[in-house]
Design an enzyme around this catalytic site. Structure first.
Site, PDB file in Angstrom:
ATOM      1  N   ASP A  36      -4.230   5.097   6.188  1.00 53.05           N
ATOM      2  CA  ASP A  36      -4.853   6.323   6.699  1.00 53.05           C
ATOM      3  C   ASP A  36      -5.893   5.880   7.738  1.00 53.05           C
ATOM      4  O   ASP A  36      -5.512   5.437   8.820  1.00 53.05           O
ATOM      5  CB  ASP A  36      -5.468   7.055   5.492  1.00 53.05           C
ATOM      6  CG  ASP A  36      -6.002   8.423   5.844  1.00 53.05           C
ATOM      7  OD1 ASP A  36      -5.439   9.420   5.364  1.00 53.05           O
ATOM      8  OD2 ASP A  36      -6.969   8.479   6.636  1.00 53.05           O
ATOM      9  N   GLU A  72       0.836  -1.215   0.000  1.00 54.15           N
ATOM     10  CA  GLU A  72       0.000   0.000   0.000  1.00 54.15           C
ATOM     11  C   GLU A  72       0.863   1.253   0.000  1.00 54.15           C
ATOM     12  O   GLU A  72       1.990   1.231   0.496  1.00 54.15           O
ATOM     13  CB  GLU A  72      -0.858   0.038   1.279  1.00 54.15           C
ATOM     14  CG  GLU A  72      -2.224  -0.556   1.130  1.00 54.15           C
ATOM     15  CD  GLU A  72      -3.206   0.419   0.458  1.00 54.15           C
ATOM     16  OE1 GLU A  72      -4.404   0.185   0.528  1.00 54.15           O
ATOM     17  OE2 GLU A  72      -2.762   1.396  -0.163  1.00 54.15           O
ATOM     18  N   PHE A 111      -2.604  16.168   4.408  1.00 51.96           N
ATOM     19  CA  PHE A 111      -2.872  15.525   3.117  1.00 51.96           C
ATOM     20  C   PHE A 111      -1.614  15.642   2.272  1.00 51.96           C
ATOM     21  O   PHE A 111      -1.137  16.759   2.025  1.00 51.96           O
ATOM     22  CB  PHE A 111      -4.056  16.191   2.407  1.00 51.96           C
ATOM     23  CG  PHE A 111      -4.512  15.422   1.198  1.00 51.96           C
ATOM     24  CD1 PHE A 111      -4.042  15.746  -0.063  1.00 51.96           C
ATOM     25  CD2 PHE A 111      -5.370  14.336   1.333  1.00 51.96           C
ATOM     26  CE1 PHE A 111      -4.439  15.033  -1.181  1.00 51.96           C
ATOM     27  CE2 PHE A 111      -5.786  13.611   0.211  1.00 51.96           C
ATOM     28  CZ  PHE A 111      -5.312  13.951  -1.039  1.00 51.96           C
TER      29      PHE A 111
HETATM   30  O1  LIG Z   1      -2.608  12.110   2.552  1.00 54.66           O
HETATM   31  C1  LIG Z   1      -3.144  11.448   1.519  1.00 54.66           C
HETATM   32  N1  LIG Z   1      -2.863  11.831   0.268  1.00 54.66           N
HETATM   33  C2  LIG Z   1      -3.383  11.176  -0.799  1.00 54.66           C
HETATM   34  N2  LIG Z   1      -4.193  10.117  -0.675  1.00 54.66           N
HETATM   35  C3  LIG Z   1      -4.499   9.706   0.573  1.00 54.66           C
HETATM   36  C4  LIG Z   1      -5.298   8.662   1.032  1.00 54.66           C
HETATM   37  N3  LIG Z   1      -5.270   8.682   2.363  1.00 54.66           N
HETATM   38  N4  LIG Z   1      -4.463   9.703   2.794  1.00 54.66           N
HETATM   39  C5  LIG Z   1      -3.996  10.343   1.705  1.00 54.66           C
HETATM   40 MG   LIG Z   2      -3.816   3.359  -0.924  1.00 55.38          MG
END
Ligand SMILES: Oc1ncnc2cn[nH]c12
Ligand SMILES: [Mg+2]
Length: 181
Positions: free
Chosen positions: A105, A101, A154
């Site tokens: 999150d 992965e 993010f």
């Molecule tokens: O910080 C993040 N940036 C992009 N995609 C995801 C999914 N979960 N967290 C993310």
């Molecule tokens: Mg993913």
């Protein structure tokens, strides 16, 4: 330099830092899975960059495969259901599986994915994730290989997207607020 680097307010992990992390993880996995011919399963779409680099540091025989889960509204995910847009091409039965992965999150999709794959009779199943954003966790996921701790921000780059963009950036960073507006 990638033109969209200008959209970053901060680089969290440089290309070099990521490379070092991936090489270390690949060395560990190679040692742990010598003689096991693992099925290494990348989670599309975000995992494609990490998967491409990580798999090439696994210096023991293994098979590469991919899955793609449908993103649901949060309600469905918490029901433990995961829907596949793409299933593995190879049978999971009796195999040592490593799920690869980009980021853990909330853990919702990943825990559902691992539960689903576990029903297919793998000999073992472990998770390798480049990033771990612990602050957002909703369900616990046991990841045996975790590369870098991610702050509660993010982030984009190295496979991670914002609205489909920025996946090809070589580093992982935080977007300038004006990009979102
Ligand atoms: O910080 C993040 N940036 C992009 N995609 C995801 C999914 N979960 N967290 C993310
Ligand atoms: Mg993913």
């Amino acid at each position: 330099e990638h033109e969209q680097t200008k959209d970053l307010t901060k680089v969290l992990f440089t290309e070099e830092e990521i490379k070092t992390c991936v090489n270390q993880m690949g060395k560990r996995i190679s040692e742990d899975y010598a003689g096991k011919n693992p099925l290494v399963v990348g989670v599309l779409t975000g995992g494609y960059v990490f998967m491409s680099d990580l798999a090439r540091t696994i210096t023991v025989p293994h098979v590469v495969d991919f899955v793609k889960c449908s993103s649901y509204g949060s309600g469905t995910e918490s029901s433990g259901k995961v829907k596949f847009q793409l299933e593995t091409s190879h049978s999971i039965e009796g195999r040592h599986v490593i799920v690869v992965e980009d980021i853990i999150d909330t853990g919702l999709t990943l825990s559902n994915l691992v539960a689903h794959l576990s029903t297919m009779g793998p000999a073992s199943i472990e998770v390798a994730s480049l990033l771990d954003k612990k602050a957002r966790r909703k369900v616990e996921v046991k990841a045996k290989y975790v590369g870098l701790e991610c702050p509660d921000e993010f982030v984009i780059g190295y496979g991670l997207d914002y609205d489909g963009a920025y996946r090809s950036l070589p580093m992982i960073g935080i977007l300038k607020p004006e990009v979102y507006s």
